[in-house]
Design a protein around this motif. Sequence first.
Motif, mmCIF file in Angstrom:
data_model
loop_
_atom_site.group_PDB
_atom_site.id
_atom_site.type_symbol
_atom_site.label_atom_id
_atom_site.label_comp_id
_atom_site.label_asym_id
_atom_site.label_seq_id
_atom_site.Cartn_x
_atom_site.Cartn_y
_atom_site.Cartn_z
ATOM 1 N N VAL A 8 4.086 1.547 5.837
ATOM 2 C CA VAL A 8 2.631 0.882 5.061
ATOM 3 C C VAL A 8 1.983 1.943 5.577
ATOM 4 O O VAL A 8 1.036 0.982 5.879
ATOM 5 C CB VAL A 8 3.533 0.068 4.330
ATOM 6 N N LYS A 9 0.661 2.001 4.966
ATOM 7 C CA LYS A 9 -1.007 2.647 5.047
ATOM 8 C C LYS A 9 -1.762 1.701 4.427
ATOM 9 O O LYS A 9 -2.716 1.218 4.443
ATOM 10 C CB LYS A 9 -1.019 3.894 4.993
ATOM 11 N N TYR A 10 -1.252 1.766 2.972
ATOM 12 C CA TYR A 10 -2.336 1.318 2.012
ATOM 13 C C TYR A 10 -2.323 -0.157 0.937
ATOM 14 O O TYR A 10 -0.751 -0.139 1.083
ATOM 15 C CB TYR A 10 -2.940 1.910 1.203
ATOM 16 N N GLU A 13 0.422 -0.070 -1.925
ATOM 17 C CA GLU A 13 1.062 -0.173 -1.583
ATOM 18 C C GLU A 13 2.192 -1.741 -1.081
ATOM 19 O O GLU A 13 3.176 -2.341 -1.131
ATOM 20 C CB GLU A 13 1.696 0.404 -0.359
ATOM 21 N N LEU A 14 1.089 -2.433 0.131
ATOM 22 C CA LEU A 14 1.701 -3.784 1.012
ATOM 23 C C LEU A 14 1.542 -3.799 -0.416
ATOM 24 O O LEU A 14 2.148 -5.363 -0.018
ATOM 25 C CB LEU A 14 -0.129 -3.929 2.249
ATOM 26 N N LEU A 48 -0.096 -11.359 0.138
ATOM 27 C CA LEU A 48 -0.613 -10.072 -0.025
ATOM 28 C C LEU A 48 -1.372 -10.648 1.527
ATOM 29 O O LEU A 48 -2.031 -9.983 2.135
ATOM 30 C CB LEU A 48 -1.673 -9.484 -0.904
ATOM 31 N N GLU A 49 -2.238 -11.785 1.098
ATOM 32 C CA GLU A 49 -3.390 -12.740 2.676
ATOM 33 C C GLU A 49 -2.198 -12.415 3.928
ATOM 34 O O GLU A 49 -3.000 -12.201 4.471
ATOM 35 C CB GLU A 49 -3.543 -13.629 2.018
ATOM 36 N N ALA A 50 -1.612 -13.178 3.583
ATOM 37 C CA ALA A 50 -0.367 -13.280 5.479
ATOM 38 C C ALA A 50 -0.007 -11.917 5.553
ATOM 39 O O ALA A 50 -0.308 -11.424 6.624
ATOM 40 C CB ALA A 50 0.142 -13.831 4.241
ATOM 41 N N MET A 51 0.140 -10.772 4.487
ATOM 42 C CA MET A 51 0.743 -9.736 5.113
ATOM 43 C C MET A 51 -0.601 -8.803 5.851
ATOM 44 O O MET A 51 -0.813 -8.143 6.817
ATOM 45 C CB MET A 51 1.560 -8.641 4.325
ATOM 46 N N TYR A 62 4.529 -2.800 8.693
ATOM 47 C CA TYR A 62 4.859 -2.724 7.352
ATOM 48 C C TYR A 62 5.578 -1.128 6.759
ATOM 49 O O TYR A 62 5.223 0.186 6.831
ATOM 50 C CB TYR A 62 4.717 -2.999 6.210
ATOM 51 N N LEU A 63 7.109 -0.806 6.592
ATOM 52 C CA LEU A 63 7.861 -0.065 6.554
ATOM 53 C C LEU A 63 8.096 0.071 5.273
ATOM 54 O O LEU A 63 9.078 -0.640 4.674
ATOM 55 C CB LEU A 63 8.615 0.636 7.222
#
Length: 166
Positions: A8-10, A13-14, A48-51, A62-63
């Motif tokens: 996961v790059k962007y 997607e996250l 999302l903030e934590a990730m 992340y994958l």
Amino acid sequence: MSVDITKVKYLPELRSVAELAEEIWNECFQGIISQEQIDYMVEKFQSLEAMCDQVEKQNYQYLAVRDGGELCGYIAVKPEEDDRFFLSKLYLRADKRGQGIARTMLERVFQEARNAGKKSVYLTVNKHNDRAVAVYKKIGFELTDSVVTDIGSGFVMDDYIFTYVL
Ligand SMILES: CC(C)(COP(=O)(O)OP(=O)(O)OC[C@H]1O[C@@H](n2cnc3c(N)ncnc32)[C@H](O)[C@@H]1OP(=O)(O)O)[C@@H](O)C(=O)NCCC(=O)NCCS
């Protein structure tokens, strides 16, 4: 089954992974921990903030796992300073379980760990998460320790530590 696992790059997607995480955690931890603890842990670890913080400041990767193009699972890993590789998250939506996707996911984790020059992969798993414990044992992980972690607000994680030697 046509399973595809990509880094996961962007941010968009996250965000999709965070939405999937909330869905899966609310299903898979029922009967293992309280709804209050699920809500707390989703916010603390899978918002999302934590990730974003994990990826930007804590060296997590992340994958995304797709089957037939549809996002249905995810993995999070982190190389440690020593020769270990931490498997932080391994989650598959309920309708995709029991089809061999977990083995494909774990083989990818082992490959990422080897690429990072690591000698073992370790993880923590709730002591009452019977299916995950059985899967890890079947794949060849060994029980190496247990740990109770205080995660704040009166909640603890009561986990086994499993290790797979590469
Ligand atoms: C953990 C998880 C990713 C595993 O995926 P899965 O699809 O359930 O795993 P599979 O059914 O493909 O099983 C993988 C292997 O374990 C074996 N296995 C599964 N359940 C088993 C059981 N109860 N006893 C013994 N072996 C078992 C399977 O036979 C398979 O072995 P094989 O590859 O040699 O055929 C999935 O169950 C999941 O997402 N669970 C909810 C989230 C979770 O708990 N994540 C882990 C948090 S630490």
